[in-house]
Design a protein around this motif. Structure first.
Motif, mmCIF file in Angstrom:
data_model
loop_
_atom_site.group_PDB
_atom_site.id
_atom_site.type_symbol
_atom_site.label_atom_id
_atom_site.label_comp_id
_atom_site.label_asym_id
_atom_site.label_seq_id
_atom_site.Cartn_x
_atom_site.Cartn_y
_atom_site.Cartn_z
ATOM 1 N N ALA A 79 -0.078 -1.438 -1.380
ATOM 2 C CA ALA A 79 -0.603 -2.827 -1.729
ATOM 3 C C ALA A 79 -0.072 -3.268 -3.205
ATOM 4 N N PHE A 80 -0.313 -2.108 -4.097
ATOM 5 C CA PHE A 80 0.054 -2.500 -5.514
ATOM 6 C C PHE A 80 1.554 -2.097 -5.538
ATOM 7 N N VAL A 81 2.272 -1.568 -5.033
ATOM 8 C CA VAL A 81 3.511 -1.152 -5.080
ATOM 9 C C VAL A 81 4.248 -2.656 -4.821
ATOM 10 N N VAL A 82 3.900 -2.753 -3.501
ATOM 11 C CA VAL A 82 4.501 -4.187 -2.901
ATOM 12 C C VAL A 82 4.429 -5.355 -3.550
ATOM 13 N N HIS A 83 3.136 -5.549 -3.971
ATOM 14 C CA HIS A 83 2.744 -6.527 -5.023
ATOM 15 C C HIS A 83 3.671 -6.647 -6.325
ATOM 16 N N GLU A 84 3.843 -5.358 -6.868
ATOM 17 C CA GLU A 84 4.562 -5.264 -8.285
ATOM 18 C C GLU A 84 6.092 -5.620 -7.755
ATOM 19 N N LEU A 120 -3.491 -6.020 -12.027
ATOM 20 C CA LEU A 120 -4.488 -5.262 -12.721
ATOM 21 C C LEU A 120 -5.564 -4.736 -11.834
ATOM 22 N N ALA A 121 -6.198 -5.868 -10.896
ATOM 23 C CA ALA A 121 -7.242 -5.596 -10.121
ATOM 24 C C ALA A 121 -7.055 -4.678 -9.034
ATOM 25 N N VAL A 122 -5.869 -4.646 -8.583
ATOM 26 C CA VAL A 122 -5.391 -3.774 -7.216
ATOM 27 C C VAL A 122 -5.308 -2.307 -7.924
ATOM 28 N N SER A 123 -4.678 -1.918 -9.298
ATOM 29 C CA SER A 123 -4.665 -0.912 -9.744
ATOM 30 C C SER A 123 -5.707 -0.226 -10.121
ATOM 31 N N HIS A 174 6.738 -11.180 -12.636
ATOM 32 C CA HIS A 174 6.222 -10.475 -13.900
ATOM 33 C C HIS A 174 5.420 -9.239 -13.653
ATOM 34 N N PRO A 175 5.964 -8.295 -13.151
ATOM 35 C CA PRO A 175 4.852 -6.937 -12.712
ATOM 36 C C PRO A 175 4.374 -6.468 -13.982
ATOM 37 N N MET A 176 3.130 -5.985 -13.701
ATOM 38 C CA MET A 176 2.388 -4.986 -14.826
ATOM 39 C C MET A 176 3.165 -3.695 -14.985
ATOM 40 N N LEU A 177 3.612 -3.326 -14.095
ATOM 41 C CA LEU A 177 4.464 -1.724 -13.824
ATOM 42 C C LEU A 177 5.719 -2.011 -13.021
ATOM 43 N N ASP A 178 6.965 -1.859 -13.619
ATOM 44 C CA ASP A 178 8.170 -2.045 -12.714
ATOM 45 C C ASP A 178 8.242 -0.510 -11.939
ATOM 46 N N VAL A 179 7.717 -0.622 -10.593
ATOM 47 C CA VAL A 179 7.646 0.558 -9.961
ATOM 48 C C VAL A 179 9.287 0.995 -9.586
ATOM 49 N N THR A 180 10.125 0.434 -9.751
ATOM 50 C CA THR A 180 11.343 0.885 -9.630
ATOM 51 C C THR A 180 11.549 1.848 -10.835
ATOM 52 N N LEU A 181 10.909 2.152 -11.912
ATOM 53 C CA LEU A 181 11.174 3.081 -12.906
ATOM 54 C C LEU A 181 11.134 4.581 -12.307
ATOM 55 N N PHE A 182 10.264 4.820 -11.134
ATOM 56 C CA PHE A 182 10.230 5.906 -10.428
ATOM 57 C C PHE A 182 11.181 6.527 -9.750
ATOM 58 N N ARG A 183 12.398 5.554 -9.625
ATOM 59 C CA ARG A 183 13.663 6.027 -9.277
ATOM 60 C C ARG A 183 14.438 6.924 -10.220
ATOM 61 N N ASP A 184 13.862 6.647 -11.317
ATOM 62 C CA ASP A 184 14.600 7.392 -12.640
ATOM 63 C C ASP A 184 13.824 8.926 -12.496
ATOM 64 N N ARG A 185 14.769 9.854 -12.515
ATOM 65 C CA ARG A 185 14.275 11.190 -12.420
ATOM 66 C C ARG A 185 13.554 11.771 -13.688
ATOM 67 N N ARG A 186 14.137 10.943 -15.012
ATOM 68 C CA ARG A 186 13.396 11.296 -16.119
ATOM 69 C C ARG A 186 11.779 10.990 -16.008
ATOM 70 N N PHE A 187 11.644 9.925 -15.417
ATOM 71 C CA PHE A 187 10.332 9.501 -15.188
ATOM 72 C C PHE A 187 9.442 10.120 -14.189
ATOM 73 N N ILE A 211 -7.767 7.274 2.227
ATOM 74 C CA ILE A 211 -7.151 6.430 2.993
ATOM 75 C C ILE A 211 -7.098 5.036 2.599
ATOM 76 N N VAL A 212 -8.302 4.433 2.167
ATOM 77 C CA VAL A 212 -8.064 3.085 1.539
ATOM 78 C C VAL A 212 -7.584 3.090 0.155
ATOM 79 N N ALA A 213 -7.669 4.236 -0.590
ATOM 80 C CA ALA A 213 -7.021 4.304 -2.175
ATOM 81 C C ALA A 213 -5.357 4.201 -1.766
ATOM 82 N N ALA A 214 -4.999 5.101 -0.550
ATOM 83 C CA ALA A 214 -3.452 5.044 -0.392
ATOM 84 C C ALA A 214 -3.129 3.581 0.070
#
Length: 525
Positions: A242-247, A202-205, A252-265, A234-237
């Motif tokens: 860091a957010f992706v690595v943490h998730e 939450l804080a990092v996002s 129990h991630p806030m956002l399942d970043v593997t969702l972005f592998r789905d082209r629908r998403f 640069i810092v935002a990137a």
């Protein structure tokens, strides 16, 4: 549980009223800026933050708020957001300083960040069947598009008859009506299995999205190559990485970043970002064109943007009906193509272009493209997640919108400003006995100053209009090219009907479920 069939239209009405209010507020203040500058003694920087303070807090917090609404419950989340929005709007109408107004705009943006993803997740839970949900999303998308495009119209009408305070008072009864409808018709829903809050994520996002949006908003003033802008990006990137690595690592991630592998998403998120980049860039350019080049009033300017709002509303509904029948890929690709074509056409507009026969068709083409993109892309994002986790999917959809809009204003505004300033100095510097160095510098920094100089000395008018049109044409050319590239990307990346049939067959084979019983959460677009 989904509401009864008879209550579903009332649930949809409730969320549409809510999103109409918060999206009108993204642009309604724009036409009041000259008045605010005079009456609050606000500087140009103050006026920038009166507009963008709302967008910054909205964009930075929407992802976090979507996750929280899944946990807290959508009904109390919507009531809390609407109550805070109404209260902040009422207090904003009473303040007498730009600093206080900026602070309240941040509060209003925070409340909007809670409202927006909650409305989408309520739809996802209330309308589990795909075609029914697609139609509901069409009306929701129409309310969103109409809200953004109708903001200048509403502001112009209010300023024509009342003081600037009415711009904020007007939001109070709308939010109050939405609260009453929520209490009466919206059922409670939440994710019963949601884990403990991912506080680090939450804080990092929030830090990453906030810094990214802030850097983009400030870039035109500081310069895109300035140290603060580059360092901020640069810092935002780094924070996003860091957010992706943490998730990826947290159980129990806030956002399942593997969702972005789905082209629908992922492909749908890109389409939404590009479309809102285009819409906000257009509003930035066209409001100035109407007011400074065509000399229309604030009310006249707002009224002339109505074709965009109308066509977005109609096309959003049509897109929602078409997507389940012909596929998301086809509808979004056509929408991107229409949107890009409209901006390439606008890039040729002349100073005296006829409004009914040239500008109106351009706006209708653009609004149709936007509407065809918004609903199917939103539905595609929501299909990836089950209804219980609709809040976070809604938040991703909303975050792409809220980042695309400020990015469109910042990028197109920066491009416009640099081209306009260079051409203006060159053109006016050649006029015998023209403005002095100080006036020329002021005119290069402000279209309003240049317009005032041209009104005092008609010899300067052609040069001012020439400089303005150069910035307008180039900005529209960039937007149009980006949209056509987005059309190609949508055609390649979004899954087509064959992909949907393959996934459907695989789910049936693995679960034994008949095709007619599959819910929207199982079907790709």
């Amino acid at each position: 549980m989904p509401p009864s069939t008879t209550r579903k239209p009332l649930v949809l009405l409730t969320v549409c009223v809510a999103v109409l209010a918060i999206n009108i507020d993204t642009t309604i203040v724009n036409v009041a800026l000259p008045t605010l500058g005079r009456e609050l003694d606000a500087s140009t920087r103050d006026l920038l933050w009166i507009v963008d303070g709302y967008n910054l807090s909205f964009a930075a917090l929407v992802l976090a708020m979507g996750s929280l609404s899944d946990r807290w419950g959508r009904r109390p989340a919507l009531l809390t957001g609407l109550g805070g929005f109404a209260l902040a709007s009422g207090v904003a109408a009473l303040v007498d300083s730009s600093e206080a107004l900026i602070a309240l705009r941040f509060v209003m943006g925070t409340c909007a960040a809670l409202i927006f993803p909650t409305t989408l997740s309520i739809i996802a839970n209330a309308f589990p069947e795909r075609r029914e949900r697609a139609a509901a999303l069409g009306l929701w998308g129409a309310a969103v598009g109409v809200g953004v495009a109708a903001g200048p119209v509403s502001g112009g009408v209010l300023l024509e008859h009342f003081t600037w305070h009415a711009v904020f008072w007007a939001m109070v009864p709308v939010a109050a009506v939405a609260m009453g409808l929520t209490l009466a018709f919206v059922p409670e829903s939440r994710d019963p299995s949601v884990p403990a809050l991912d506080r680090t994520g939450l804080a990092v996002s929030v830090a990453a999205l906030g810094l990214l949006t802030y850097s983009v908003i400030e870039a035109p003033e500081r310069g895109w190559s300035s140290t603060p802008t580059v360092l901020g990006l640069i810092v935002a990137a780094v924070l996003l990485v860091a957010f992706v690595v943490h998730e990826r690592r947290t159980p129990h991630p806030m956002l399942d970043v593997t969702l972005f592998r789905d082209r629908r998403f992922s492909a749908a998120a890109v389409a939404v970002t590009i479309s809102f980049f285009a819409l906000f860039g257009f509003i930035f350019l066209i409001t100035q064109y109407f007011q400074f080049v065509r000399d229309f009033s604030a009310l006249g300017t707002g009224a002339r943007i109505l074709p965009v709002a109308t066509s977005i509303a109609i096309a959003s509904i049509v897109g929602g009906l078409l997507a389940p029948r012909v596929g998301t890929k086809a509808v979004v690709t056509v929408g991107m193509t229409l949107l890009g074509s409209s901006f390439l056409w606008i890039s040729t507009v002349a100073v005296d272009a006829p409004y009914p026969t040239v500008i109106v068709p351009q706006m209708l083409l653009m609004g149709t493209g936007l509407g065809l993109i918004s609903t199917p892309a939103t539905e595609s994002i929501l299909q990836v997640l089950p209804p219980a986790r609709a809040g976070i999917g809604s938040a991703v959809n909303d975050a792409t919108r809220e980042l695309g809009g400020p990015l469109g204003v910042a990028v197109i505004g920066s491009l416009f400003s640099s081209l306009y300033a260079d051409r203006l100095v060159e053109a006016l510097g050649q006029v015998p006995g023209g403005p002095g160095a100080a006036d020329l510098d002021a005119a290069a920094e402000s279209v309003a100053v240049a317009d005032a100089l041209a009104a005092a000395d008609p010899r300067l008018l052609d040069g001012v209009n020439e400089a303005f049109l150069l910035g307008l044409h180039t900005g529209c050319l960039v937007i149009g090219t980006m949209c056509l590239m987005g059309a190609v990307f949508s055609l390649v990346a979004l899954p087509g009907r064959r992909f949907a049939q393959q996934v459907q067959a695989r789910v049936e084979a693995e679960t034994g479920t008949d095709a007619g019983e599959l819910t929207a959460a199982n079907l790709p677009g």
